[in-house]
Design a protein around this motif. Structure first.
Motif, mmCIF file in Angstrom:
data_model
loop_
_atom_site.group_PDB
_atom_site.id
_atom_site.type_symbol
_atom_site.label_atom_id
_atom_site.label_comp_id
_atom_site.label_asym_id
_atom_site.label_seq_id
_atom_site.Cartn_x
_atom_site.Cartn_y
_atom_site.Cartn_z
ATOM 1 N N VAL A 1 0.800 -1.212 0.000
ATOM 2 C CA VAL A 1 0.000 0.000 0.000
ATOM 3 C C VAL A 1 0.840 1.272 0.000
ATOM 4 C CG1 VAL A 1 -0.233 0.107 2.520
ATOM 5 C CG2 VAL A 1 -2.023 1.091 1.078
ATOM 6 N N ASP A 2 2.029 1.213 0.616
ATOM 7 C CA ASP A 2 2.852 2.416 0.709
ATOM 8 C C ASP A 2 3.988 2.441 -0.311
ATOM 9 O OD1 ASP A 2 4.214 0.364 1.905
ATOM 10 O OD2 ASP A 2 4.893 1.527 3.629
ATOM 11 N N GLY A 3 3.859 1.628 -1.344
ATOM 12 C CA GLY A 3 4.820 1.691 -2.444
ATOM 13 C C GLY A 3 6.001 0.756 -2.283
ATOM 14 N N GLU A 4 6.858 0.788 -3.321
ATOM 15 C CA GLU A 4 6.963 1.763 -4.388
ATOM 16 C C GLU A 4 5.921 1.516 -5.477
ATOM 17 O OE1 GLU A 4 11.762 2.766 -4.522
ATOM 18 O OE2 GLU A 4 10.936 1.208 -5.832
ATOM 19 N N TYR A 5 5.337 2.639 -5.952
ATOM 20 C CA TYR A 5 4.431 2.602 -7.086
ATOM 21 C C TYR A 5 5.233 2.870 -8.353
ATOM 22 C CZ TYR A 5 0.414 2.426 -3.992
ATOM 23 O OH TYR A 5 -0.518 2.027 -3.059
ATOM 24 N N VAL A 6 5.192 1.930 -9.293
ATOM 25 C CA VAL A 6 6.007 2.047 -10.501
ATOM 26 C C VAL A 6 5.129 1.902 -11.739
ATOM 27 C CG1 VAL A 6 8.081 1.189 -9.358
ATOM 28 C CG2 VAL A 6 6.562 -0.420 -10.537
ATOM 29 N N ASP A 7 5.684 2.330 -12.871
ATOM 30 C CA ASP A 7 4.973 2.230 -14.140
ATOM 31 C C ASP A 7 5.406 0.973 -14.891
ATOM 32 O OD1 ASP A 7 7.475 2.798 -15.222
ATOM 33 O OD2 ASP A 7 6.978 4.874 -15.710
ATOM 34 N N MET A 8 5.077 0.889 -16.173
ATOM 35 C CA MET A 8 5.399 -0.302 -16.964
ATOM 36 C C MET A 8 6.895 -0.480 -17.160
ATOM 37 S SD MET A 8 2.398 -0.397 -19.853
ATOM 38 C CE MET A 8 2.612 -2.161 -20.117
ATOM 39 N N ASN A 9 7.659 0.579 -16.949
ATOM 40 C CA ASN A 9 9.114 0.504 -17.045
ATOM 41 C C ASN A 9 9.770 0.296 -15.682
ATOM 42 O OD1 ASN A 9 9.024 1.011 -19.845
ATOM 43 N ND2 ASN A 9 8.933 3.224 -19.490
ATOM 44 N N GLY A 10 8.954 0.092 -14.650
ATOM 45 C CA GLY A 10 9.494 -0.098 -13.307
ATOM 46 C C GLY A 10 10.031 1.168 -12.692
ATOM 47 N N ALA A 11 9.508 2.332 -13.107
ATOM 48 C CA ALA A 11 10.032 3.615 -12.649
ATOM 49 C C ALA A 11 8.895 4.523 -12.184
ATOM 50 C CB ALA A 11 10.817 4.292 -13.764
ATOM 51 N N TYR A 12 9.271 5.616 -11.538
ATOM 52 C CA TYR A 12 8.288 6.619 -11.099
ATOM 53 C C TYR A 12 8.982 7.978 -11.026
ATOM 54 C CZ TYR A 12 10.542 6.023 -6.518
ATOM 55 O OH TYR A 12 11.452 5.946 -5.494
ATOM 56 N N PRO A 13 8.231 9.075 -11.126
ATOM 57 C CA PRO A 13 8.844 10.401 -11.126
ATOM 58 C C PRO A 13 9.281 10.835 -9.728
ATOM 59 C CG PRO A 13 6.469 10.618 -11.252
ATOM 60 C CD PRO A 13 6.778 9.144 -11.329
ATOM 61 N N GLY A 14 10.498 11.324 -9.628
ATOM 62 C CA GLY A 14 10.992 11.868 -8.383
ATOM 63 C C GLY A 14 10.767 13.362 -8.318
ATOM 64 N N MET A 15 11.500 14.009 -7.421
ATOM 65 C CA MET A 15 11.290 15.427 -7.142
ATOM 66 C C MET A 15 11.426 16.306 -8.374
ATOM 67 S SD MET A 15 10.598 16.498 -3.965
ATOM 68 C CE MET A 15 11.457 18.072 -3.803
ATOM 69 N N TRP A 16 12.406 16.041 -9.226
ATOM 70 C CA TRP A 16 12.705 16.976 -10.306
ATOM 71 C C TRP A 16 12.561 16.357 -11.691
ATOM 72 C CZ3 TRP A 16 12.483 21.152 -7.704
ATOM 73 C CH2 TRP A 16 12.976 21.203 -6.400
ATOM 74 N N ASP A 17 11.938 15.194 -11.780
ATOM 75 C CA ASP A 17 11.839 14.502 -13.052
ATOM 76 C C ASP A 17 10.738 15.075 -13.942
ATOM 77 O OD1 ASP A 17 13.868 12.638 -12.535
ATOM 78 O OD2 ASP A 17 12.505 11.410 -11.349
ATOM 79 N N ASP A 18 10.924 14.933 -15.250
ATOM 80 C CA ASP A 18 9.896 15.280 -16.224
ATOM 81 C C ASP A 18 8.824 14.194 -16.181
ATOM 82 O OD1 ASP A 18 8.307 15.942 -18.338
ATOM 83 O OD2 ASP A 18 9.852 15.716 -19.873
ATOM 84 N N ASN A 19 7.625 14.540 -15.716
ATOM 85 C CA ASN A 19 6.594 13.540 -15.492
ATOM 86 C C ASN A 19 6.177 12.781 -16.744
ATOM 87 O OD1 ASN A 19 6.598 14.287 -12.861
ATOM 88 N ND2 ASN A 19 4.558 15.170 -12.830
ATOM 89 N N ALA A 20 6.303 13.395 -17.910
ATOM 90 C CA ALA A 20 5.794 12.783 -19.137
ATOM 91 C C ALA A 20 6.370 11.392 -19.385
ATOM 92 C CB ALA A 20 6.088 13.685 -20.336
ATOM 93 N N ALA A 21 7.560 11.136 -18.892
ATOM 94 C CA ALA A 21 8.222 9.853 -19.137
ATOM 95 C C ALA A 21 7.748 8.750 -18.190
ATOM 96 C CB ALA A 21 9.736 10.016 -19.006
ATOM 97 N N TYR A 22 6.893 9.082 -17.220
ATOM 98 C CA TYR A 22 6.532 8.113 -16.180
ATOM 99 C C TYR A 22 5.023 7.916 -16.103
ATOM 100 C CZ TYR A 22 11.286 9.194 -14.696
ATOM 101 O OH TYR A 22 12.650 9.389 -14.668
ATOM 102 N N GLY A 23 4.640 6.666 -15.871
ATOM 103 C CA GLY A 23 3.237 6.332 -15.700
ATOM 104 C C GLY A 23 2.589 5.874 -16.994
#
Length: 517
Positions: A319-341
């Motif tokens: 329930v508390d993660g990590e929540y990842v996308d199809m690439n096994g990744a997620y956006p951090g503090m300064w990441d460009d969100n478009a690449a995640y989810g």
């Protein structure tokens, strides 16, 4: 109204299909079509009307009736997830959803009126993004919502009712954001941390709230985990998406112990995604027994018609993660969100629609008693206006456990448990690829032919496709991206029977629509 006549097939969408057939008994010898011009001649279009305009719809079902609650004190009910009736709307003291919310003492002490500590920019009330849950322990319906002031001075609140449609009686405030050294005493923050901690962490130089690291306290949704514990996920832009446990016996939040290593703050809880004031909002977590995953839905972009608003999804086994996308990744503090989810839906046009859907986002989701899974969201339209309506689409999990959202609003469709005959699914499809961009562009259909011999043809390309015999599951690949999804016969939004597929891969969604001759 948009005009979509003779749109030429774009090779960038499907160039290089190389799917391997999976158990389908296919025949050969079909003649390869040569005309890949997209034409909508003879296809009926319709502009379906929901009957209401509810922004940020959060859904709950009770006794066979579906309720959606949205921003600006709006709500509606439905028996079929298609036609909705308003049960309250607007900032009035007589709004039946609430028990005189605007006239209740202390609701807007921190935000929402000209007399509050931090007055709103326009001196008006702002009640946003409610979520209703049935509290099993207490036998009451709890509404979690937010009042807001400036773009980060907000307050999560809660109210209760003994029936889903209300009226809901305000009980108290839960979490505050956007405070400064001058206004922190108007919050409960100092009940959990001392002033030195607050000044070091929450308040930046210049006496400004540290909005890039800590949340804007809006968009709450509350859910039960697989073990029966209650949780609240919340946040919008600012410091990202956060998670706090809820005490089922009181409905109040449980503030955790600080844990820097796991990004847990004593007051705000655990950061799950985002930060750095990147676009991410409207979080909704749903646990699915079928897959054993928690799915975290969020929206990217700006909510306006041309703001690139769209739905994304991540998942986790805990329930508390990590929540990842199809690439096994997620956006951090300064990441460009478009690449995640995984992008479920953005701006798109399909045959059968009177106009393109735009800014599809801020969704909730649920699994009905019959096991069908639904995504509930609001959409704007390609009509030059900001008017919006709710929509509900059924979705399925593919073989890898990722959501595949059907192309059209639900109309009672049921997927074939034993799959479809090859003659039912082969043929000419109108196909859109949702991509991963965050912009105002509309995904337009191109023509793709699925031959009975397993070949795929489009303009200047060829490849193969496959389906799993005796099931609804299908697989295609273009370029170096594999897409896995489902076939499902349904009706388009003009009521015409169509065969559709919805498949996902590399964080993209691909939809196809075939009309029967």
């Amino acid at each position: 109204m948009r005009k979509h006549n003779k749109i030429i097939f774009s090779t960038c969408i499907v160039l290089g299909f190389t799917a391997v057939l999976a158990g389908a008994a296919l025949t050969g010898g079909e003649k390869v079509p040569k005309d890949f011009t997209v034409s909508y001649d003879g296809i009926t279009t319709a502009d379906i009307k929901a009957g209401v305009s509810v922004h940020d719809p959060s859904v709950i079902e009770a006794d066979g009736i579906y309720y959606i609650f949205g921003s600006h004190m709006s709500a509606a009910s439905s028996k079929d997830l298609r036609n909705w009736t308003s049960i309250g709307d607007g900032y009035t003291q007589s709004n039946p959803i609430f028990d005189n919310l605007l006239g209740t003492e202390h609701v807007f002490d921190y935000t929402g009126s000209k007399d509050s500590v931090i007055p709103t920019d326009d001196k008006k009330y702002h009640v946003w993004a409610p979520d209703v849950i049935y509290n099993r322990e207490q036998g009451l319906y709890y509404m979690y919502f937010c009042t807001s002031s400036t773009w980060n001075a907000s307050n999560l609140c809660y109210a209760v009712s003994n029936q889903p449609q209300g009226p809901y009686t305000w009980k108290g405030a839960l979490v505050y954001s956007g405070f400064t050294k001058d206004t922190i005493e108007a919050t409960d923050v100092l009940d959990y941390v001392d002033i030195d901690y607050a000044k070091k962490n929450y308040i930046m130089a210049g006496n400004k709230y540290n909005y890039e690291k800590y949340p804007n306290a809006i968009d709450p949704t509350v859910f039960y985990d697989a073990d029966g514990k209650m949780w609240m996920v919340y946040g919008s832009w600012s410091g990202g998406i956060f998670l706090l446990e809820i005490d089922e016996k009181t409905g109040l939040v449980i503030h955790p112990q600080e844990d820097d290593e796991n990004d847990v703050d004593t007051y705000f809880g655990k950061r799950l995604l985002g930060g750095g004031h990147k676009s991410i909002e409207g979080p909704y977590i749903l646990y699915d027994d079928e897959s054993g995953y928690y799915y975290l839905f969020v929206s990217y972009g700006s909510l306006t018609r041309e703001g690139g608003y769209q739905m994304r999804v991540f998942r986790s086994k805990t329930v508390d993660g990590e929540y990842v996308d199809m690439n096994g990744a997620y956006p951090g503090m300064w990441d460009d969100n478009a690449a995640y989810g995984l992008k479920l839906s953005g701006n798109y046009y399909l045959p059968g629609l009177d106009k393109a859907y735009m800014a599809t986002g801020h969704n909730s989701a649920f699994v009905d008693e019959d096991g069908k899974k639904y995504i509930v969201y609001h959409t704007r339209f390609d009509n030059g206006q900001e008017y919006h309506e709710p929509r509900v689409h059924q979705y399925f999990l593919n073989r890898d456990g990722w959501p595949c959202m059907l192309p059209y609003a639900t109309d009672g469709e049921t997927i074939a448990k034993d799959g479809y005959d090859i003659s039912e699914v082969a043929g000419t499809y109108y196909v859109i690829d949702q991509g991963t961009a965050i912009n105002a562009e509309i995904a337009e259909p191109v023509k793709l032919v699925l031959m009975e011999n397993g070949k795929v043809y489009g303009e200047n390309m060829e490849g193969t496709w496959g389906m799993e015999e005796g099931t609804c599951y299908m697989t295609v690949t273009y370029g170096d991206k594999e897409y896995n999804g489902v076939f499902c016969q349904m009706k388009d939004e003009a009521g015409t029977d169509v065969m559709t597929f919805s498949a996902v891969g590399a964080n993209e969604s691909v939809w196809g629509v075939k009309y029967f001759k």
